[in-house]
Design a protein around this motif. Structure first.
Motif, PDB file in Angstrom:
ATOM      1  N   ARG A   1     -47.402  53.864 -84.545  1.00  0.00           N
ATOM      2  CA  ARG A   1     -47.072  54.945 -85.475  1.00  0.00           C
ATOM      3  C   ARG A   1     -48.253  55.895 -85.644  1.00  0.00           C
ATOM      4  N   GLN A   2     -49.465  55.351 -85.738  1.00  0.00           N
ATOM      5  CA  GLN A   2     -50.637  56.209 -85.921  1.00  0.00           C
ATOM      6  C   GLN A   2     -50.910  57.057 -84.682  1.00  0.00           C
ATOM      7  N   VAL A   3     -50.747  56.481 -83.512  1.00  0.00           N
ATOM      8  CA  VAL A   3     -50.958  57.253 -82.286  1.00  0.00           C
ATOM      9  C   VAL A   3     -49.908  58.360 -82.169  1.00  0.00           C
ATOM     10  N   ALA A   4     -48.660  58.037 -82.430  1.00  0.00           N
ATOM     11  CA  ALA A   4     -47.594  59.042 -82.340  1.00  0.00           C
ATOM     12  C   ALA A   4     -47.819  60.168 -83.338  1.00  0.00           C
ATOM     13  N   ASP A   5     -48.236  59.823 -84.547  1.00  0.00           N
ATOM     14  CA  ASP A   5     -48.509  60.842 -85.573  1.00  0.00           C
ATOM     15  C   ASP A   5     -49.650  61.755 -85.136  1.00  0.00           C
ATOM     16  N   ALA A   6     -50.717  61.160 -84.581  1.00  0.00           N
ATOM     17  CA  ALA A   6     -51.869  61.959 -84.149  1.00  0.00           C
ATOM     18  C   ALA A   6     -51.480  62.915 -83.022  1.00  0.00           C
ATOM     19  N   VAL A   7     -50.745  62.410 -82.034  1.00  0.00           N
ATOM     20  CA  VAL A   7     -50.337  63.254 -80.905  1.00  0.00           C
ATOM     21  C   VAL A   7     -49.426  64.385 -81.376  1.00  0.00           C
TER      22      VAL A   7
ATOM     23  N   ASP B   1     -58.153  64.946 -86.871  1.00  0.00           N
ATOM     24  CA  ASP B   1     -58.650  65.445 -88.158  1.00  0.00           C
ATOM     25  C   ASP B   1     -58.016  64.625 -89.271  1.00  0.00           C
ATOM     26  N   HIS B   2     -58.348  64.972 -90.510  1.00  0.00           N
ATOM     27  CA  HIS B   2     -57.920  64.153 -91.639  1.00  0.00           C
ATOM     28  C   HIS B   2     -56.498  64.448 -92.108  1.00  0.00           C
ATOM     29  N   SER B   3     -55.761  65.212 -91.358  1.00  0.00           N
ATOM     30  CA  SER B   3     -54.322  65.320 -91.615  1.00  0.00           C
ATOM     31  C   SER B   3     -53.562  64.192 -90.924  1.00  0.00           C
ATOM     32  N   MET B   4     -54.270  63.410 -90.095  1.00  0.00           N
ATOM     33  CA  MET B   4     -53.638  62.389 -89.266  1.00  0.00           C
ATOM     34  C   MET B   4     -53.841  60.999 -89.861  1.00  0.00           C
ATOM     35  N   LEU B   5     -52.820  60.160 -89.744  1.00  0.00           N
ATOM     36  CA  LEU B   5     -52.870  58.803 -90.281  1.00  0.00           C
ATOM     37  C   LEU B   5     -53.988  57.993 -89.653  1.00  0.00           C
ATOM     38  N   VAL B   6     -54.287  58.236 -88.385  1.00  0.00           N
ATOM     39  CA  VAL B   6     -55.290  57.451 -87.694  1.00  0.00           C
ATOM     40  C   VAL B   6     -56.685  57.645 -88.292  1.00  0.00           C
ATOM     41  N   MET B   7     -56.889  58.735 -89.025  1.00  0.00           N
ATOM     42  CA  MET B   7     -58.177  58.994 -89.668  1.00  0.00           C
ATOM     43  C   MET B   7     -58.192  58.644 -91.150  1.00  0.00           C
ATOM     44  N   THR B   8     -57.044  58.309 -91.711  1.00  0.00           N
ATOM     45  CA  THR B   8     -56.983  58.106 -93.161  1.00  0.00           C
ATOM     46  C   THR B   8     -56.421  56.753 -93.571  1.00  0.00           C
ATOM     47  N   GLU B   9     -55.506  56.184 -92.787  1.00  0.00           N
ATOM     48  CA  GLU B   9     -54.929  54.881 -93.099  1.00  0.00           C
ATOM     49  C   GLU B   9     -55.645  53.788 -92.311  1.00  0.00           C
ATOM     50  N   GLU B  10     -55.724  52.600 -92.909  1.00  0.00           N
ATOM     51  CA  GLU B  10     -56.297  51.478 -92.175  1.00  0.00           C
ATOM     52  C   GLU B  10     -55.460  51.203 -90.928  1.00  0.00           C
ATOM     53  N   THR B  11     -56.139  50.939 -89.807  1.00  0.00           N
ATOM     54  CA  THR B  11     -55.442  50.729 -88.539  1.00  0.00           C
ATOM     55  C   THR B  11     -55.308  49.253 -88.195  1.00  0.00           C
ATOM     56  N   PHE B  12     -56.415  48.537 -88.106  1.00  0.00           N
ATOM     57  CA  PHE B  12     -56.414  47.146 -87.652  1.00  0.00           C
ATOM     58  C   PHE B  12     -55.861  47.069 -86.234  1.00  0.00           C
ATOM     59  N   GLY B  13     -56.421  47.866 -85.356  1.00  0.00           N
ATOM     60  CA  GLY B  13     -55.974  47.880 -83.973  1.00  0.00           C
ATOM     61  C   GLY B  13     -57.004  48.563 -83.099  1.00  0.00           C
ATOM     62  N   PRO B  14     -56.806  48.542 -81.761  1.00  0.00           N
ATOM     63  CA  PRO B  14     -57.832  49.007 -80.810  1.00  0.00           C
ATOM     64  C   PRO B  14     -57.820  50.514 -80.577  1.00  0.00           C
ATOM     65  N   LEU B  15     -57.929  51.281 -81.651  1.00  0.00           N
ATOM     66  CA  LEU B  15     -57.959  52.740 -81.562  1.00  0.00           C
ATOM     67  C   LEU B  15     -59.352  53.254 -81.902  1.00  0.00           C
ATOM     68  N   LEU B  16     -59.824  54.228 -81.136  1.00  0.00           N
ATOM     69  CA  LEU B  16     -61.120  54.863 -81.382  1.00  0.00           C
ATOM     70  C   LEU B  16     -60.920  56.374 -81.460  1.00  0.00           C
ATOM     71  N   PRO B  17     -60.584  56.902 -82.643  1.00  0.00           N
ATOM     72  CA  PRO B  17     -60.467  58.350 -82.801  1.00  0.00           C
ATOM     73  C   PRO B  17     -61.845  58.969 -83.013  1.00  0.00           C
ATOM     74  N   VAL B  18     -62.148  60.030 -82.261  1.00  0.00           N
ATOM     75  CA  VAL B  18     -63.478  60.638 -82.300  1.00  0.00           C
ATOM     76  C   VAL B  18     -63.351  62.096 -82.742  1.00  0.00           C
ATOM     77  N   MET B  19     -64.143  62.469 -83.732  1.00  0.00           N
ATOM     78  CA  MET B  19     -64.080  63.823 -84.294  1.00  0.00           C
ATOM     79  C   MET B  19     -65.453  64.480 -84.198  1.00  0.00           C
ATOM     80  N   LYS B  20     -65.490  65.729 -83.727  1.00  0.00           N
ATOM     81  CA  LYS B  20     -66.737  66.490 -83.633  1.00  0.00           C
ATOM     82  C   LYS B  20     -67.093  67.052 -85.017  1.00  0.00           C
TER      83      LYS B  20
END
Length: 509
Positions: A326-332, A360-379
């Protein structure tokens, strides 16, 4: 993942769906009976004193080490871990038991404070620590052996009886460790395990005198509320969304490998995992390029016991997989780019290392706890922006800053609102046992372990006052008289005031 069959819970390996074992789904009545047996054994356990309890804890450590293949094999199977990830759970058991047994007697020693002023000189003051009779320890599924091992040795060393509730998803290794305590080493019966679903955990909270909970913020709030209603103390270690800040002078090789281990260890299923990365603009492109290359070299799968053929294993259950997806789909959908990974595998609950940019911080992957193998990187443009974004979270469990300048590490790290901070490392604060481990904001209440508090938190403080000299009556006892009031007032002024006008009772000018 687990399913209920009659009064049992079947435990499945998430890597292949095989049933690893079954445990009882204990009723509230069974939990109450177990709690009563533990309470009955506690006074004799407390009476052993720290030295006597230390002997049993060290015997347990020996048994755990002697049976490591059996215990870690259960961890490996019930959690679907890689064999390498499973190994660290023994390290935690060894380190925690050694720490609490080495320092327990000192941490529990009676204190004798000095009287606070001359008027109390006739009093003998003592601070005595007495354990809560029955402590409840409720732990999550991500580290079946290590999670309870972070808490239980300190409570036992304090002199408490301990009623544990492991997650129904991964209860087998811990149940075996408890069996070892009760059946193999001749220890007093002061350690119990209540296995089952949510009702079992709720029953534990109803029976104990103090509760230590590790898990989600939502469940932690419910437990904290019930503990408050029962007027018992609760220590809560809850969710996290740990930020990694990479400054432009960081050693990028170390930072990349730190991000991989800190973010992907145990398939990212750690409360203190790296869950979002902020990189200063001058280092951003090189960091991302190296990170993607290194992530693609990781081996994902459930290897054979003892083989070390993979780096991390399966997600714990379908629910956790759905959160990641869900977090990946939301980010994409909101404009992020997946540079590697991004799709679950078809064989078991495996998810590849996934690097996302354009987040960015409009995305769940940057704001909700993930507990999974995701590495979102922000400049980010600079330190200030990195700190602002790191603090833009309801969580504050841990974090890290990566820099070759020690002063920058301290400057930036001390601005981040989090209970633990690591400079040029990830998650390592958890293993520094002299330091407190706990979260700020919605990441928890109190400290889970660390230093003297890791044992003393399971105790009640008793203020003990005795008389050095017995007189028939204290000056302030009945009956009140003008003479006694004058003496008391003169003593109060002389001992309590800080200038001679007030000490001598002279009127203000």
């Amino acid at each position: 993942m687990s399913s209920t069959v009659a009064a049992q819970v079947a435990v499945e390996n998430p890597a292949n769906g095989s049933v690893v074992g079954v445990v009882p789904d204990m009723t509230p009545e069974e939990v109450a009976a177990l709690a009563a047996r533990l309470r009955a054994a506690q006074p004799a356990w407390e009476a052993l004193g720290p030295r006597g309890r230390k002997k049993h804890l060290l015997a347990w450590l020996n048994w755990i080490t002697d049976n490591r293949d059996r215990l870690l094999g259960l961890v490996h199977q019930e959690a679907g871990k890689s064999w390498g990830d499973a190994q660290i759970e023994l390290l935690v058991a060894v380190e925690v038991i050694n720490y609490v047994t080495k320092h327990g007697e000192k941490f529990l020693a009676e204190e004798t404070p000095s009287p606070h002023n001359v008027s109390a000189i006739s009093k003998r003051l003592r601070l005595i620590r007495r354990p809560h009779q029955l402590v409840g320890i409720i732990t999550p599924w991500n580290y079946p052996l290590a999670m309870p091992m972070m808490d239980v040795p300190g409570a036992l060393m304090a002199g408490a009886a301990v009623l544990t509730k492991p997650s129904e998803v991964t209860p087998l290794a811990w149940a075996e460790a408890v069996r070892g305590w009760n059946e193999e080493i001749g220890a007093p019966p002061v350690l119990g395990v209540a296995t089952g679903l949510g009702a079992t955990g709720a029953a534990v909270v109803e029976q104990v005198d103090m509760v230590q909970f590790t898990g989600s913020t939502e469940t932690g709030r419910r437990i904290g509320i019930r503990a408050a209603e029962r007027l018992i103390p609760a220590s809560l270690e809850l969710g996290g969304k740990d930020a990694m800040i990479v400054l432009d002078d960081a050693d990028l090789d170390r930072a990349v490998h730190g991000a991989l281990w800190g973010g992907l260890f145990n398939a990212g299923q750690s409360c203190v995992a790296v869950e979002r990365i902020y990189v200063e603009a001058p280092a951003y492109d090189e960091f991302v390029g190296r990170l993607v290359k290194a992530a693609e070299e990781l081996r994902v799968g459930h290897d054979e016991q003892g083989s070390f053929a993979t780096d991390y294993g399966a997600m714990a259950n379908e629910k956790q997989m759905e959160i990641v997806e869900r977090q990946v789909a939301d980010a994409v959908a909101k404009g992020a780019t997946v540079l590697t990974g991004g799709q679950r595998r078809t064989d078991g609950l495996f998810y590849p290392p996934t690097v996302l940019t354009g987040v960015d911080h409009s995305m769940l992957v940057m704001t909700e706890e993930t507990f999974g193998p995701l590495l979102p990187v922000m400049k980010v443009a600079n330190e200030a922006e990195a700190v602002r974004l790191a603090n833009d979270s309801p969580y504050g469990l841990a974090g890290s800053v990566w820099t070759s300048t020690p002063a920058r590490g301290v400057r930036v790290g001390t601005q981040v609102e989090t209970g633990g901070m690591n400079i040029n490392n990830a998650m390592t604060n958890v293993f520094q046992f002299p330091l407190p481990m706990g979260g700020w904001k919605s990441s928890g209440l109190g400290h889970r372990f660390g230093g003297a508090n890791g044992i003393r938190k399971y105790c009640r403080q008793q203020a003990f006052v005795s008389e050095r000299v017995n007189v028939k009556r204290e000056l302030h006892w009945y009956p009140y008289t003008h003479r006694k009031a004058a003496i008391t007032d003169a003593a109060l002024r002389m001992l309590g005031m800080h200038d001679w006008r007030r000490r001598l009772g002279r009127p203000a000018k």
